[in-house]
Design a protein around this motif. Structure first.
Motif, PDB file in Angstrom:
ATOM      1  N   GLY A 133       0.814  -1.214   0.000  1.00 46.28           N
ATOM      2  CA  GLY A 133       0.000   0.000   0.000  1.00 46.28           C
ATOM      3  C   GLY A 133       0.846   1.261   0.000  1.00 46.28           C
ATOM      4  O   GLY A 133       0.547   2.229  -0.707  1.00 46.28           O
ATOM      5  N   CYS A 183       2.259   1.755  -3.400  1.00 46.31           N
ATOM      6  CA  CYS A 183       1.213   2.250  -4.300  1.00 46.31           C
ATOM      7  C   CYS A 183       0.927   3.729  -4.067  1.00 46.31           C
ATOM      8  O   CYS A 183       0.659   4.467  -5.015  1.00 46.31           O
ATOM      9  CB  CYS A 183      -0.063   1.427  -4.143  1.00 46.31           C
ATOM     10  SG  CYS A 183       0.070  -0.241  -4.811  1.00 46.31           S
ATOM     11  N   PHE A 184       0.982   4.190  -2.827  1.00 43.98           N
ATOM     12  CA  PHE A 184       0.756   5.604  -2.548  1.00 43.98           C
ATOM     13  C   PHE A 184       1.922   6.452  -3.042  1.00 43.98           C
ATOM     14  O   PHE A 184       1.721   7.583  -3.477  1.00 43.98           O
ATOM     15  CB  PHE A 184       0.527   5.830  -1.055  1.00 43.98           C
ATOM     16  CG  PHE A 184      -0.915   5.769  -0.658  1.00 43.98           C
ATOM     17  CD1 PHE A 184      -1.665   6.927  -0.527  1.00 43.98           C
ATOM     18  CD2 PHE A 184      -1.530   4.551  -0.440  1.00 43.98           C
ATOM     19  CE1 PHE A 184      -3.001   6.869  -0.174  1.00 43.98           C
ATOM     20  CE2 PHE A 184      -2.863   4.487  -0.086  1.00 43.98           C
ATOM     21  CZ  PHE A 184      -3.606   5.651   0.045  1.00 43.98           C
ATOM     22  N   ILE A 208       1.694   7.429  -6.757  1.00 40.31           N
ATOM     23  CA  ILE A 208       0.591   8.363  -7.001  1.00 40.31           C
ATOM     24  C   ILE A 208      -0.513   7.792  -7.893  1.00 40.31           C
ATOM     25  O   ILE A 208      -1.667   7.788  -7.517  1.00 40.31           O
ATOM     26  CB  ILE A 208       1.097   9.699  -7.605  1.00 40.31           C
ATOM     27  CG1 ILE A 208       2.199  10.317  -6.765  1.00 40.31           C
ATOM     28  CG2 ILE A 208      -0.054  10.667  -7.827  1.00 40.31           C
ATOM     29  CD1 ILE A 208       1.787  10.957  -5.489  1.00 40.31           C
ATOM     30  N   ILE A 267      -2.751   4.999  -6.279  1.00 37.26           N
ATOM     31  CA  ILE A 267      -3.349   5.236  -4.960  1.00 37.26           C
ATOM     32  C   ILE A 267      -4.588   4.371  -4.723  1.00 37.26           C
ATOM     33  O   ILE A 267      -4.756   3.838  -3.616  1.00 37.26           O
ATOM     34  CB  ILE A 267      -3.623   6.736  -4.738  1.00 37.26           C
ATOM     35  CG1 ILE A 267      -2.295   7.455  -4.509  1.00 37.26           C
ATOM     36  CG2 ILE A 267      -4.579   6.969  -3.576  1.00 37.26           C
ATOM     37  CD1 ILE A 267      -2.402   8.954  -4.356  1.00 37.26           C
ATOM     38  N   GLY A 324      -3.445   1.225  -3.394  1.00 31.69           N
ATOM     39  CA  GLY A 324      -2.975   1.368  -2.024  1.00 31.69           C
ATOM     40  C   GLY A 324      -4.123   1.306  -1.030  1.00 31.69           C
ATOM     41  O   GLY A 324      -4.014   0.672   0.024  1.00 31.69           O
ATOM     42  N   ILE A 325      -5.242   1.945  -1.376  1.00 28.62           N
ATOM     43  CA  ILE A 325      -6.418   1.890  -0.513  1.00 28.62           C
ATOM     44  C   ILE A 325      -6.902   0.447  -0.388  1.00 28.62           C
ATOM     45  O   ILE A 325      -7.212  -0.030   0.708  1.00 28.62           O
ATOM     46  CB  ILE A 325      -7.518   2.814  -1.059  1.00 28.62           C
ATOM     47  CG1 ILE A 325      -7.059   4.277  -0.960  1.00 28.62           C
ATOM     48  CG2 ILE A 325      -8.832   2.605  -0.317  1.00 28.62           C
ATOM     49  CD1 ILE A 325      -7.927   5.252  -1.709  1.00 28.62           C
TER      50      ILE A 325
END
Length: 135
Positions: free
Chosen positions: A28, A31-32, A35, A38, A41-42
């Motif tokens: 995650g 992934c954040f 960008i 995202i 990531g969530i």
């Protein structure tokens, strides 16, 4: 929460859940940082919470998930899914070697499809004491 679910979740947390959740949290964070990923990531943080405490919950198909989730799952598989699936597989092996760990090994194997293709799924409470993934 039923007492059996509490016992299973505590044992799961000690033997597998904590380490698997760290893998999802790491995915995650990556992934954040990228960008564009995202939303992945969530999803990774959502699954990390599920992996920490899976018994008494399950995953079901999300209504209305369409082509976007299919494309997203393909990207997820390439970026992080297969690494996380390997984590579940390698975690299940030592669990199968002990008698108390066999149910946790099966739970790990049942989480592999979710780790490979998480988009288009949602986590819901279940009456069943063991973690399942219905597809």
């Amino acid at each position: 929460m039923k007492p059996i679910q509490l016992v299973l979740n505590v044992l799961w947390l000690v033997f597998a859940g904590f380490w698997l959740a760290l893998g999802y949290i790491a995915a995650g964070i990556v992934c954040f940082i990228l960008i564009v990923t995202i939303p992945f990531g969530i999803a990774s943080f959502r699954i990390a919470a599920y992996v920490l405490w899976p018994f008494g919950r399950t995953t079901v198909d999300k209504p209305g998930a369409g082509a976007g989730s299919l494309i997203g799952n393909i990207i997820w598989f390439i970026v992080a899914g297969w690494w996380l699936a390997l984590g579940h597989l390698f975690t299940s092996i030592p669990l199968f070697l002990s008698i108390i760990g066999i149910p946790f090994g099966w739970a790990n194997l049942k989480l592999i499809p979710l780790s490979l293709f998480p988009l288009g799924r949602e986590i819901v409470d279940s009456d069943q004491p063991f973690a399942t993934s219905t597809r």
